[in-house]
Scaffold this active site. Structure first.
Site, PDB file in Angstrom:
ATOM      1  N   LEU A   1     -32.767 -18.614 -48.714  1.00  7.41           N
ATOM      2  CA  LEU A   1     -34.045 -18.084 -49.173  1.00  7.41           C
ATOM      3  C   LEU A   1     -33.911 -16.567 -49.149  1.00  7.41           C
ATOM      4  CD1 LEU A   1     -36.572 -20.424 -47.332  1.00  7.41           C
ATOM      5  CD2 LEU A   1     -35.114 -20.876 -49.305  1.00  7.41           C
ATOM      6  N   ILE A   2     -33.866 -15.985 -50.325  1.00  6.20           N
ATOM      7  CA  ILE A   2     -33.528 -14.556 -50.389  1.00  6.20           C
ATOM      8  C   ILE A   2     -34.689 -13.753 -50.956  1.00  6.20           C
ATOM      9  CG2 ILE A   2     -32.337 -14.805 -52.645  1.00  6.20           C
ATOM     10  CD1 ILE A   2     -30.346 -12.626 -51.521  1.00  6.20           C
TER      11      ILE A   2
ATOM     12  N   CYS B   1     -52.622   1.183 -55.216  1.00  2.00           N
ATOM     13  CA  CYS B   1     -52.361   0.474 -53.945  1.00  2.00           C
ATOM     14  C   CYS B   1     -51.746   1.484 -52.988  1.00  2.00           C
ATOM     15  CB  CYS B   1     -51.421  -0.711 -54.146  1.00  2.00           C
ATOM     16  SG  CYS B   1     -49.731  -0.217 -54.506  1.00  2.00           S
TER      17      CYS B   1
ATOM     18  N   GLY C   1     -33.343 -15.130 -43.149  1.00  2.00           N
ATOM     19  CA  GLY C   1     -32.857 -13.913 -42.480  1.00  2.00           C
ATOM     20  C   GLY C   1     -33.688 -13.530 -41.273  1.00  2.00           C
TER      21      GLY C   1
ATOM     22  N   GLN D   1     -41.907 -13.877 -36.644  1.00  2.09           N
ATOM     23  CA  GLN D   1     -40.567 -14.319 -36.225  1.00  2.09           C
ATOM     24  C   GLN D   1     -40.435 -14.463 -34.708  1.00  2.09           C
ATOM     25  OE1 GLN D   1     -37.716 -11.813 -38.284  1.00  2.09           O
ATOM     26  NE2 GLN D   1     -38.700 -12.141 -40.246  1.00  2.09           N
TER      27      GLN D   1
END
Ligand code: ATP
Length: 483
Positions: A185-186, A457, A289, A298
Site C-alpha cells: 500500500l503505497i 487551503c 509503511g 500507528q
C-alpha cells in the site's frame, strides 16, 4: 571486462537444491538486465559465484554493469577482475606487482588467495610468495594479516589468475522471484516507499496499491515513485499498479466519523480494500509503511484496531525504525527527492487524533458508513502493468496562482470544516465561500460560471490539486489563492 559476483551469505547456507535454484534465478535476472546493457554481455553461473563479462572496452558499459550489480537483490558483493594466463608462481607475482606495486607505498597490506584446479602449490604458498615479493620490492608499511590498509584479492583457477582491481558492496537480500508476491500500500511518502524497497530487496515480487485521495497529480507522483522502485530494483519481474479512487470514501468518513477516529477508520477502509485487491490477484500479504508511534494512528492499540478488519497478513517492515533511519535509506536508494516532492495530503484526516481509539465507539460510527461507496471504489479501481504507468502522465493542467485577488473574484475555503471554524479565513472586500474539498465537486456545479473562483487551503497543495481537478472536469474559471 569481467566481474565476479558473490552470493548473499544467507543464500550460501541454504540446502543444495534451494541454493541451486536461487542461484539460477539470480543468474537469469542478471542475464535479462545485462542483455539490455550490451549485446556481448554474458552471465555464467558456477557453484559459489556468478561471472558477468562483456567483450567491450567502454567505461560507459562498465559503469552500467557496476550499477546493475549494485542494485540487484541477492548479491553480497562483487569484484571487477582482470584475468591473465600464468605458468609459474613468479608469473603471478609479476602480474600483481604490475597492478598493485605503486599503490602500496607506506601501506600495510596482505594477499588473499583462493585456488581451484590442480597446481603444485597451495593457496598459502601463493600468498607467501607474492606477499614476500611485494614487500621486498616496494616501500610498503609491511605485511599485516589483520586489518591491513590494502587487501589484495587473487584467484587462481586452473591456468588463469584473477586479479581483483576493485571490490563493490552488493544490495544483499534474496534474488527477485525467489519469494512470493505482496501488495504494497503505497502513498508515495518516505515510509511506504522504503517499506516497498525492503520487500523487493528480500526477493518479494512487490505489486503496488494506491488509494487516490488527492487527484491526478498525487496519483502521478506515486506512479512515478513506484515505477522508479520497480525499474531500479525489481525490473526483472513484471508487477501491477492498482489505483483506487478513494475520494468518495474520504468524503463519507468526513461526514460520518468523528475527528478522533478518522485516521484509524481510513486505514481500516484501506486494508479492507487492499485485501480484496490482493485476493483478486492471488496475493497473500499486504505491506504498509507504519512504524510504532510515528503518528497517532500507528500506536499499538490503534494498529490492532486497524488490523482487525482483515485476516490477511499485514507486513510492516519499518515497524521499529526511526524516521531518520527511514529517510537515510530513502536517500541511499535515490527515492528521497521523489518522496519529498509528493504533496502531503493536508485535508485528511484526524483533526484531534486519538492515540487509543475507543473501539466500540469507532465501530458504532462505522455502522453509519455507506459501504456501497467502498464497493464503488473497488469496482472503479484501475489496474495497470507497472511499465505502462507513466504512459498516461500527460501534462497536468496549468493552474493560475494568485496572491492578490482580481476585483470580481471570490474565494472558496476548501479546508475541513473544523479548521474553518478554528481559523476562519477573511479576505477584505471579497466574499469567502466555505466549501470543504469533499463537497467541492458537487457544489461547484451550482456556482455562477461568470465569477472567477480561487481555492484556498493551508498548504496550497489541496487547493492546487482540486483546482486541477475542476479544470480537468471542464471548468475554466478556477485558480488558487495563496495570500
Ligand atoms: N493514499 C494511500 N494509498 C495507499 N496506501 C496508503 C495511503 N495512505 C497511507 N497508506 C498506507 O498506510 C500507511 C500509513 O499511512 P500514514 O499516512 O499513517 O503514514 P506514513 O507513515 O506517513 O506513510 P507514508 O510516509 O508512506 O505516507 C502508509 O505507510 C501506507 O502503507
Amino acid at each position: 571486462m569481467r566481474f565476479v559476483v558473490r552470493l548473499f551469505p544467507e543464500i550460501s547456507i541454504k540446502s543444495a537444491p534451494v541454493r541451486k535454484r536461487w542461484t539460477k534465478m539470480l543468474t537469469d535476472n542478471l542475464r535479462l538486465m545485462a542483455k539490455r546493457i550490451h549485446p556481448t554481455a554474458r552471465v555464467n553461473k558456477e557453484w559459489d559465484r556468478i561471472e558477468v563479462t562483456a567483450k567491450v572496452d567502454d567505461p560507459v558499459v562498465e559503469g552500467q554493469l557496476i550499477d546493475m550489480l549494485a542494485r540487484t537483490p541477492g548479491i553480497a558483493n562483487f569484484s571487477h577482475v582482470q584475468t591473465h594466463p600464468f605458468e609459474s608462481l613468479h608469473d603471478i607475482y609479476e602480474l600483481v606487482q604490475a597492478s598493485w606495486g605503486d599503490q602500496l607505498k607506506g601501506k600495510t597490506f596482505c594477499v588473499r588467495v583462493k585456488r581451484t584446479g590442480n597446481h603444485d602449490f597451495t593457496s598459502t604458498e601463493v600468498e607467501r610468495y607474492v606477499g614476500g615479493g611485494l614487500n621486498q620490492n616496494n616501500p610498503t608499511g609491511g605485511v599485516k594479516l589483520k586489518d591491513p590498509d590494502v587487501s589484495i584479492g587473487l584467484e587462481v583457477k586452473d591456468d588463469q589468475v584473477y586479479l581483483v582491481t576493485k571490490k563493490y558492496q552488493g544490495l544483499g537480500g534474496f534474488p527477485m522471484g525467489t519469494q512470493e508476491s505482496v501488495l504494497s500500500l503505497i502513498s508515495g511518502g518516505y515510509d511506504s516507499t522504503v517499506a516497498s524497497f525492503q520487500m523487493i530487496k528480500r526477493g518479494l515480487r512487490t505489486h503496488y496499491c494506491f488509494f487516490n485521495l488527492g487527484g491526478r497529480e498525487h496519483e502521478l507522483a506515486v506512479k512515478e515513485i513506484a515505477f522508479f522502485l520497480w525499474n531500479r530494483f525489481g525490473s526483472t519481474h513484471r508487477v501491477r499498479f492498482i489505483s483506487v479512487p478513494f475520494e468518495g470514501v474520504v468524503g463519507e468518513i468526513l461526514q460520518k466519523v468523528g475527528p478522533s477516529n478518522m485516521g484509524v477508520v481510513l486505514k481500516r477502509m484501506m486494508l479492507r480494500a487492499g485485501e480484496r485487491i490482493a485476493e483478486r490477484g492471488g496475493i497473500e500479504a499486504m505491506v504498509t509503511g507504519e512504524a510504532v508511534a510515528q503518528v497517532s494512528s500507528q500506536t499499538i492499540p490503534n494498529l490492532s484496531v486497524i488490523d482487525s478488519v482483515t485476516d490477511m497478513m499485514v507486513l510492516r517492515p519499518l515497524i521499529v525504525m526511526d524516521k531518520r533511519d527511514i529517510i537515510d535509506i530513502s536517500r541511499k536508494i535515490g527515492a528521497e527527492e521523489f518522496s519529498a516532492a509528493v504533496p502531503e495530503y493536508c485535508g485528511v484526516i484526524s483533526v484531534k487524533p486519538s492515540a487509543k481509539v475507543n473501539r466500540a465507539k469507532l465501530e458504532a460510527e462505522e455502522e453509519k458508513f455507506d459501504f456501497s461507496i467502498l464497493e464503488h471504489a473497488l469496482e472503479n479501481a484501475v489496474v495497470q502493468s507497472i511499465d505502462e504507468v507513466m504512459d498516461d502522465a500527460q501534462e497536468l493542467a496549468e493552474v493560475e496562482l494568485v496572491s492578490e485577488l482580481p476585483v470580481s473574484a471570490k474565494v472558496i475555503d476548501i479546508r475541513h470544516h473544523t479548521e474553518q471554524e478554528l481559523r476562519p479565513l477573511t479576505v477584505e472586500g471579497r466574499e469567502v465561500l466555505e466549501i470543504p474539498f469533499y463537497q467541492l465537486s458537487t457544489a461547484y456545479a451550482e456556482l455562477d460560471k461568470a465569477v472567477n473562483y480561487y481555492l484556498f487551503c493551508d498548504k496550497g497543495v489541496m487547493s492546487g490539486l482540486h483546482a486541477r481537478h475542476l479544470l480537468d472536469a471542464g471548468y475554466t474559471n478556477v485558480g488558487v489563492y495563496r495570500p
